[in-house]
Motif scaffolding. Structure first.
Motif, PDB file in Angstrom:
ATOM      1  N   UNK A  95       0.837  -1.207   0.000  1.00 33.68           N
ATOM      2  CA  UNK A  95       0.000   0.000   0.000  1.00 33.68           C
ATOM      3  C   UNK A  95       0.871   1.256   0.000  1.00 33.68           C
ATOM      4  N   UNK A  96       1.963   1.233   0.749  1.00 33.70           N
ATOM      5  CA  UNK A  96       2.884   2.364   0.760  1.00 33.70           C
ATOM      6  C   UNK A  96       3.543   2.589  -0.587  1.00 33.70           C
ATOM      7  N   UNK A  97       3.929   1.497  -1.248  1.00 33.54           N
ATOM      8  CA  UNK A  97       4.524   1.640  -2.578  1.00 33.54           C
ATOM      9  C   UNK A  97       3.508   2.179  -3.579  1.00 33.54           C
ATOM     10  N   UNK A  98       2.248   1.760  -3.470  1.00 33.09           N
ATOM     11  CA  UNK A  98       1.199   2.258  -4.351  1.00 33.09           C
ATOM     12  C   UNK A  98       1.001   3.759  -4.157  1.00 33.09           C
ATOM     13  N   UNK A  99       0.941   4.186  -2.906  1.00 32.16           N
ATOM     14  CA  UNK A  99       0.764   5.617  -2.629  1.00 32.16           C
ATOM     15  C   UNK A  99       1.967   6.405  -3.124  1.00 32.16           C
ATOM     16  N   UNK A 100       3.159   5.883  -2.911  1.00 31.48           N
ATOM     17  CA  UNK A 100       4.375   6.564  -3.359  1.00 31.48           C
ATOM     18  C   UNK A 100       4.391   6.707  -4.885  1.00 31.48           C
ATOM     19  N   UNK A 101       3.962   5.666  -5.582  1.00 33.61           N
ATOM     20  CA  UNK A 101       3.911   5.701  -7.044  1.00 33.61           C
ATOM     21  C   UNK A 101       2.910   6.736  -7.520  1.00 33.61           C
ATOM     22  N   UNK A 102       1.742   6.795  -6.865  1.00 37.09           N
ATOM     23  CA  UNK A 102       0.724   7.776  -7.245  1.00 37.09           C
ATOM     24  C   UNK A 102       1.201   9.202  -6.993  1.00 37.09           C
ATOM     25  N   UNK A 103       1.884   9.424  -5.887  1.00 37.37           N
ATOM     26  CA  UNK A 103       2.386  10.764  -5.572  1.00 37.37           C
ATOM     27  C   UNK A 103       3.439  11.180  -6.585  1.00 37.37           C
ATOM     28  N   UNK A 104       4.339  10.278  -6.928  1.00 39.07           N
ATOM     29  CA  UNK A 104       5.366  10.599  -7.925  1.00 39.07           C
ATOM     30  C   UNK A 104       4.749  10.896  -9.287  1.00 39.07           C
ATOM     31  N   UNK A 105       3.735  10.119  -9.664  1.00 40.01           N
ATOM     32  CA  UNK A 105       3.055  10.346 -10.939  1.00 40.01           C
ATOM     33  C   UNK A 105       2.389  11.717 -10.944  1.00 40.01           C
ATOM     34  N   UNK A 106       1.745  12.063  -9.849  1.00 40.41           N
ATOM     35  CA  UNK A 106       1.086  13.366  -9.747  1.00 40.41           C
ATOM     36  C   UNK A 106       2.117  14.503  -9.791  1.00 40.41           C
ATOM     37  N   UNK A 107       3.256  14.316  -9.129  1.00 41.80           N
ATOM     38  CA  UNK A 107       4.303  15.342  -9.157  1.00 41.80           C
ATOM     39  C   UNK A 107       4.848  15.519 -10.566  1.00 41.80           C
ATOM     40  N   UNK A 108       5.023  14.433 -11.289  1.00 42.63           N
ATOM     41  CA  UNK A 108       5.505  14.526 -12.664  1.00 42.63           C
ATOM     42  C   UNK A 108       4.504  15.269 -13.541  1.00 42.63           C
ATOM     43  N   UNK A 109       3.206  14.998 -13.348  1.00 45.28           N
ATOM     44  CA  UNK A 109       2.180  15.703 -14.125  1.00 45.28           C
ATOM     45  C   UNK A 109       2.181  17.190 -13.811  1.00 45.28           C
ATOM     46  N   UNK A 110       2.317  17.535 -12.528  1.00 42.75           N
ATOM     47  CA  UNK A 110       2.351  18.947 -12.158  1.00 42.75           C
ATOM     48  C   UNK A 110       3.599  19.628 -12.707  1.00 42.75           C
ATOM     49  N   UNK A 111       4.732  18.941 -12.681  1.00 49.26           N
ATOM     50  CA  UNK A 111       5.964  19.510 -13.243  1.00 49.26           C
ATOM     51  C   UNK A 111       5.842  19.703 -14.743  1.00 49.26           C
ATOM     52  N   UNK A 112       5.194  18.753 -15.424  1.00 49.58           N
ATOM     53  CA  UNK A 112       5.015  18.874 -16.873  1.00 49.58           C
ATOM     54  C   UNK A 112       4.092  20.047 -17.192  1.00 49.58           C
ATOM     55  N   UNK A 113       3.034  20.233 -16.415  1.00 51.50           N
ATOM     56  CA  UNK A 113       2.133  21.372 -16.624  1.00 51.50           C
ATOM     57  C   UNK A 113       2.847  22.685 -16.372  1.00 51.50           C
ATOM     58  N   UNK A 114       3.654  22.727 -15.321  1.00 51.54           N
ATOM     59  CA  UNK A 114       4.398  23.950 -15.018  1.00 51.54           C
ATOM     60  C   UNK A 114       5.389  24.264 -16.132  1.00 51.54           C
ATOM     61  N   UNK A 115       6.044  23.239 -16.672  1.00 49.76           N
ATOM     62  CA  UNK A 115       6.992  23.455 -17.765  1.00 49.76           C
ATOM     63  C   UNK A 115       6.262  23.919 -19.021  1.00 49.76           C
TER      64      UNK A 115
END
Length: 125
Positions: A95-115
């Motif tokens: 469950x922790x790995x799943x949450x970590x993966x989702x958070x990283x995916x969301x951070x990448x999407x936000x970084x891509x939008x900001x770029x």
């Protein structure tokens, strides 16, 4: 003279199983903090974990009505920790790995939008 009193032993043993699992969860939580914290923090966390273990053990024995530490108390804590290590730890870890993966995916999407926003502002200027 009563040599054996078994009335509170079953409840106490079950409480100690839960305490062993709780200590396993606390150990894993402390290990996460230990990995990312300063070096001196490991000793402090080990002391806190030992104090927590003693408090849980004696608290469970006090609630169950036993006034002495017996062999089944230590067996209950060890078996509770073993049950946690063999079963719940894997569930909590996945469950922790799943949450970590989702958070990283969301951070990448936000970084891509900001770029993308940054590059569109550069084109307008």
């Amino acid at each position: 003279m009563i040599f054996y009193e078994t009335a509170g032993q079953t409840g106490g043993f079950l409480l100690l199983l839960y305490c062993g699992a709780a200590l396993g969860i606390a150990y894993d939580g402390f290990s996460l903090i230990r990995r990312h914290g300063p070096g001196w923090l490991g000793g402090v966390l080990d002391f806190i974990w030992c104090a927590l273990g003693a408090a849980l053990c004696f608290g469970a024995l006090a609630v169950s009505g036993e006034s002495r530490v017996r062999l089944y108390a230590f067996l209950g804590i060890v078996l509770g920790g073993g049950i946690y290590a063999m079963g719940l730890r894997r569930v909590i870890g996945s469950a922790g790995r799943f949450v970590k993966k989702r958070v990283r995916c969301r951070q990448r999407q936000e970084n891509a939008k900001a770029a993308a926003n940054l590059s569109s502002k550069d084109r307008e200027a």
